[in-house]
Design a protein around this motif. Structure first.
Motif, PDB file in Angstrom:
ATOM      1  N   VAL A 290       0.885  -1.278  -0.028  1.00  0.00           N
ATOM      2  CA  VAL A 290       0.066  -0.010   0.077  1.00  0.00           C
ATOM      3  C   VAL A 290       1.316   1.355   0.100  1.00  0.00           C
ATOM      4  O   VAL A 290       1.898   1.302   0.861  1.00  0.00           O
ATOM      5  CB  VAL A 290      -1.051   0.062   1.330  1.00  0.00           C
ATOM      6  CG1 VAL A 290      -1.797   1.126   1.174  1.00  0.00           C
ATOM      7  CG2 VAL A 290      -1.705  -1.350   1.228  1.00  0.00           C
ATOM      8  N   LEU A 291       0.601   2.372  -0.956  1.00  0.00           N
ATOM      9  CA  LEU A 291       1.407   3.392  -0.838  1.00  0.00           C
ATOM     10  C   LEU A 291       1.075   4.437   0.142  1.00  0.00           C
ATOM     11  O   LEU A 291      -0.101   4.272   0.690  1.00  0.00           O
ATOM     12  CB  LEU A 291       1.188   3.941  -2.429  1.00  0.00           C
ATOM     13  CG  LEU A 291       1.807   3.142  -3.668  1.00  0.00           C
ATOM     14  CD1 LEU A 291       1.262   3.855  -4.910  1.00  0.00           C
ATOM     15  CD2 LEU A 291       3.444   3.325  -3.532  1.00  0.00           C
ATOM     16  N   PRO A 292       1.753   5.506   0.431  1.00  0.00           N
ATOM     17  CA  PRO A 292       1.382   6.383   1.407  1.00  0.00           C
ATOM     18  C   PRO A 292       0.071   7.129   1.133  1.00  0.00           C
ATOM     19  O   PRO A 292      -0.670   7.387   1.962  1.00  0.00           O
ATOM     20  CB  PRO A 292       2.622   7.245   1.374  1.00  0.00           C
ATOM     21  CG  PRO A 292       3.756   6.406   1.094  1.00  0.00           C
ATOM     22  CD  PRO A 292       3.146   5.325  -0.039  1.00  0.00           C
ATOM     23  N   ASN A 293      -0.374   7.006  -0.382  1.00  0.00           N
ATOM     24  CA  ASN A 293      -1.492   7.591  -0.457  1.00  0.00           C
ATOM     25  C   ASN A 293      -2.748   6.779  -0.654  1.00  0.00           C
ATOM     26  O   ASN A 293      -3.796   7.236  -0.808  1.00  0.00           O
ATOM     27  CB  ASN A 293      -1.332   8.323  -1.994  1.00  0.00           C
ATOM     28  CG  ASN A 293      -1.254   7.354  -3.010  1.00  0.00           C
ATOM     29  OD1 ASN A 293      -1.206   6.241  -2.945  1.00  0.00           O
ATOM     30  ND2 ASN A 293      -1.064   7.911  -4.287  1.00  0.00           N
ATOM     31  N   GLY A 294      -2.544   5.657  -0.039  1.00  0.00           N
ATOM     32  CA  GLY A 294      -3.571   4.360   0.144  1.00  0.00           C
ATOM     33  C   GLY A 294      -3.822   3.889  -1.233  1.00  0.00           C
ATOM     34  O   GLY A 294      -4.366   2.815  -1.137  1.00  0.00           O
ATOM     35  N   VAL A 295      -3.089   3.877  -2.240  1.00  0.00           N
ATOM     36  CA  VAL A 295      -3.174   3.292  -3.585  1.00  0.00           C
ATOM     37  C   VAL A 295      -2.785   1.898  -3.258  1.00  0.00           C
ATOM     38  O   VAL A 295      -1.663   1.650  -2.677  1.00  0.00           O
ATOM     39  CB  VAL A 295      -2.552   3.798  -4.684  1.00  0.00           C
ATOM     40  CG1 VAL A 295      -2.395   2.700  -5.892  1.00  0.00           C
ATOM     41  CG2 VAL A 295      -3.212   5.085  -5.036  1.00  0.00           C
ATOM     42  N   LYS A 296      -3.434   0.850  -3.500  1.00  0.00           N
ATOM     43  CA  LYS A 296      -2.937  -0.383  -3.402  1.00  0.00           C
ATOM     44  C   LYS A 296      -2.408  -1.094  -4.378  1.00  0.00           C
ATOM     45  O   LYS A 296      -2.975  -1.379  -5.438  1.00  0.00           O
ATOM     46  CB  LYS A 296      -4.122  -1.654  -2.884  1.00  0.00           C
ATOM     47  CG  LYS A 296      -4.717  -1.283  -1.351  1.00  0.00           C
ATOM     48  CD  LYS A 296      -5.693  -2.180  -0.942  1.00  0.00           C
ATOM     49  CE  LYS A 296      -6.110  -1.747   0.356  1.00  0.00           C
ATOM     50  NZ  LYS A 296      -7.029  -2.710   0.822  1.00  0.00           N
ATOM     51  N   LEU A 297      -1.139  -1.601  -4.556  1.00  0.00           N
ATOM     52  CA  LEU A 297      -0.451  -2.353  -5.478  1.00  0.00           C
ATOM     53  C   LEU A 297      -0.538  -3.667  -5.706  1.00  0.00           C
ATOM     54  O   LEU A 297      -0.670  -4.289  -4.648  1.00  0.00           O
ATOM     55  CB  LEU A 297       0.946  -1.872  -5.558  1.00  0.00           C
ATOM     56  CG  LEU A 297       1.463  -0.481  -5.624  1.00  0.00           C
ATOM     57  CD1 LEU A 297       3.194  -0.558  -5.578  1.00  0.00           C
ATOM     58  CD2 LEU A 297       1.005   0.213  -6.931  1.00  0.00           C
TER      59      LEU A 297
END
Length: 152
Positions: free
Chosen positions: A1-8
């Motif tokens: 999960v990226l710091p902006n909330g986007v899940k990879l």
């Protein structure tokens, strides 16, 4: 999960994880341009078809999309992209193919909205290829890859 909330869709310990950890580290934040020069991140799931500078292998797009998402999350980050070829064929052809591969990735980054973060792209030809030109295509495919490094 990226710091902006986007899940990879990526695995722990793979290139995406390593890039995120590095970008959040003091090592990156305090690094000089000279220190960044030798810190390359080799994509571990972006491969090109043999003898092609534009055709990605089918399973490569997921990782490319992950890299784009990471760059979008770290908007101030600038990168340099290098592309490589395997040893099959002539040095001149392999250099041209690797240049085309670098431009293909640059175009995909532009289409993904992170083109302004790409400082330079370059083809490296077969210079860093590790597998013999007689190795099976599945082995040589690992030499037809992409790497990036961060720049300041």
């Amino acid at each position: 999960v990226l710091p902006n909330g986007v899940k990879l869709q990526a695995y722990e310990g793979r290139i995406e994880d390593k890039m995120i950890q590095y970008l959040q580290s003091d090592a990156y934040k305090n690094a000089t341009e000279n220190e960044l020069k030798d810190k390359w991140f080799e994509f571990d799931n972006i491969d090109f078809e043999f003898n092609s500078g534009t055709q990605l292998m089918n399973d490569s797009k997921a990782q490319l999309n992950n890299i784009i998402a990471i760059l979008k999350n770290f908007k101030d980050t600038k990168v340099r992209v290098a592309a490589f070829a395997d040893k099959r064929g002539t040095e001149a052809v392999n250099m041209e193919i690797s240049k085309e591969r670098a431009k293909t990735i640059e175009k995909m980054f532009e289409e993904g909205g992170v083109g302004s973060q790409v400082v330079k792209v370059e083809g490296k030809g077969e210079e860093f290829a590790k597998r013999s030109e007689n190795a099976p295509d599945s082995a040589r495919a690992k030499d037809r890859d992409i790497a990036l490094r961060f720049v300041k």
